[in-house]
Design an enzyme around this catalytic site. Sequence first.
Site, PDB file in Angstrom:
ATOM      1  N   HIS A 348       0.572  -1.389  -0.306  1.00  0.00           N
ATOM      2  CA  HIS A 348       0.126   0.094   0.038  1.00  0.00           C
ATOM      3  C   HIS A 348       1.140   1.199   0.409  1.00  0.00           C
ATOM      4  CE1 HIS A 348      -4.129   2.580   0.746  1.00  0.00           C
ATOM      5  NE2 HIS A 348      -3.537   3.333   1.000  1.00  0.00           N
ATOM      6  N   GLU A 349       2.023   1.345   0.658  1.00  0.00           N
ATOM      7  CA  GLU A 349       2.523   2.705   1.147  1.00  0.00           C
ATOM      8  C   GLU A 349       3.759   3.077  -0.138  1.00  0.00           C
ATOM      9  OE1 GLU A 349       1.560   4.393   3.486  1.00  0.00           O
ATOM     10  OE2 GLU A 349       0.668   3.143   4.532  1.00  0.00           O
ATOM     11  N   HIS A 352       1.734   4.007  -2.790  1.00  0.00           N
ATOM     12  CA  HIS A 352       1.346   5.776  -2.706  1.00  0.00           C
ATOM     13  C   HIS A 352       2.318   6.857  -3.210  1.00  0.00           C
ATOM     14  CE1 HIS A 352      -1.703   6.654  -0.872  1.00  0.00           C
ATOM     15  NE2 HIS A 352      -1.755   6.170   0.664  1.00  0.00           N
ATOM     16  N   GLU A 371      -5.866   7.819  -2.088  1.00  0.00           N
ATOM     17  CA  GLU A 371      -5.947   6.464  -1.076  1.00  0.00           C
ATOM     18  C   GLU A 371      -6.992   5.036  -1.915  1.00  0.00           C
ATOM     19  OE1 GLU A 371      -4.628   5.383   1.336  1.00  0.00           O
ATOM     20  OE2 GLU A 371      -4.464   7.397   2.482  1.00  0.00           O
ATOM     21  N   TYR A 434     -10.884   4.457   1.505  1.00  0.00           N
ATOM     22  CA  TYR A 434     -10.339   3.377   1.221  1.00  0.00           C
ATOM     23  C   TYR A 434     -11.127   2.447   0.299  1.00  0.00           C
ATOM     24  CZ  TYR A 434      -6.374   4.888   4.364  1.00  0.00           C
ATOM     25  OH  TYR A 434      -5.602   5.622   4.883  1.00  0.00           O
TER      26      TYR A 434
END
Length: 495
Positions: A348-349, A352, A371, A434
Amino acid sequence: MNKKLNYLILLTILIFVLIGCEKEETIIFDTLTEKNFNKVDPDKINHYNIEVKLDEEQMTYTGKQWTTYINNTDRTLGELYFHIYPNAFKTKENAPILFGKDGGDTSQYIGGNIDINKVTVDNLELDYSIEGEDNTILHIKLKEPLLKNQKLKIYMEYNVKLPTAKERFGYGDRTINLGNWYPIACVYDEKGWNLEPYYTLGDPFYSDIGNYDVKIHTHKDTVVASSGNILSEKVEGDEKTYEIEGKLIRDFAWVASKDFKIARGKIENTQIKLYYLDENPSMVKKSIKIGEDSIRIFNRIFGDYPYGHYSIVMTEFPTGMEYPGIVFIGEQYFKGKFKDVLEQIIVHETAHQWWYGLVGSNQVKEAWLDEGLTTYSEVIYTNEVHGPKKGKKYLTDNIKIGYELGKNYLLEDDIVNKPLKDFSSWDDYGILVYTKAAMFINEINDKFGEDMLYRILREYFKEYKYYNATTDDFIKVCEEVTNTDFHDLVQKWLY
C-alpha cells in the site's frame, strides 16, 4: 625471471579482483533515473536547501533553510505562506495523534513546537506572523511584489522541540520520526492559497513538487533513513553529517535511530533499502522482496518509478505512512504472526509513491483520489504476484466484504469525495476513502476490463506525473480512454 613474472601476473589478477569487488560494493544509483520530466523545468520549481542539527539528548533540532520560491501562479504575490506543522503537537489535547488519543499512551505527553527566529531576503528582515489553527501557518509579507515567474530566496532560522509521540513527527524509545518537520510552502492553486490545518484524520497534506538539498548533523552513532539520495556520510569527532539530494519530490522526510541496521535490494534502476531494528532474517528478506515485487509490478502497469532510491523503514509508528522515496512501517508488523499484514502495508505505501508522490492531489479536499487508487493497487499486486484466484479472494475479503459490512454502520452520509472536515471519524473515513473508493475502481475494471483499467492508470500517470491532479482530471482520463460518459458511475460511487 619466472618468479617475477608469476608475481606480476598474480598482482595483476589481484588488482582486477579488487577492482571488481569495489565495483560490486559501490554500485551508484542515480537520484533521478530518467530525463523525461513531463514538461517540468527542474530550474523553475521551488528549491529547499536545509541544514539541520539534531540533538538526540534534548530531542530538539535547529534549522537553517534557504527556500528559492518561484511564483508559478497566474498573479502577482505580495505575501507567501508556509505550513509549520510541528506546532500542531504543542498539547496532547490538540495533537494529531493517529486514531485518537486512545491510540497510544499520552499520559506523560511532552509537546513539540517550532519557533521561527528569523525570516530574511537579501539579509533584510521580513515581517511575518504565525497564524492558522494551532499556529501551523507562517505568513510572510514581502517587501516587493513577486511577479509571475519571478523567484525569491527566503532564509529562515528555527528551533524545534520534538513531541513524545510515536507518530509521523515525534520520538519513541528507539526511533525519531521526522515527517512534516520543516516549513514547506503552501500550495497556491485555482482556488487561492491552501491554508488547511493539520487534521487528526487522514493525511492532511497538499504540496507541490520541488528540489531538495538537505544536510543533517547527528551523533556519530546515529543512522539516518531519508527521502532522496544520501550522497555522503562523514564523521568528525562525535558528529556525523549526511548530505542528501532529492529531485522532483513533493516532500522530504527522515527517520533517525542508533539501532538501525540496513539491508539492500535492487529492482531495475532502483536500490531498495530496509532499515530495521530487530534481527529477523526471514522478515528482512521478505520485506525486501515485497518492495522489489511492488516496484517491478507498478513500473510495468502504471509507469516507471523515476528515482534511484526507495527506503522501507521499520519504526515506532501505529501503522504505515508514505513520503516520497521513504515509507514508515510500524515495527509491530515485522513479527511473524503479522506477515500477511506486513505485505499489505508495504504494498500500500509503495503504491503511494505513484498515487500521491508522483501524481499529487489535495489530500485534504479529495482524500479518496490517492487512497482509492492505492487500495486497489493492493488488488493489482496480489493478482500479479499470487495469481488471479488469490487476487479475487483479496478483493472480496479486504474490500467488498469490508464495504458491505461497514456501510451499515456509517453515522452520516456515504459521500466519498468530500473534505476531511466532513468525515466524522476514522470509521467512516476508512470505509469511504479506502474501501468504497476502491470499489469504484473495481467497477471500472468489471465494466471495461483489466486492460482498459490499466490503460486508464497509465494515461493518468503519464499526464499528471509531477503535477497535482483532481477528481475531475481523473474522470476526464477515464472518459477519454473508454470513450464513455462517467457521470452515472461518479454519482453512484463518489457522491
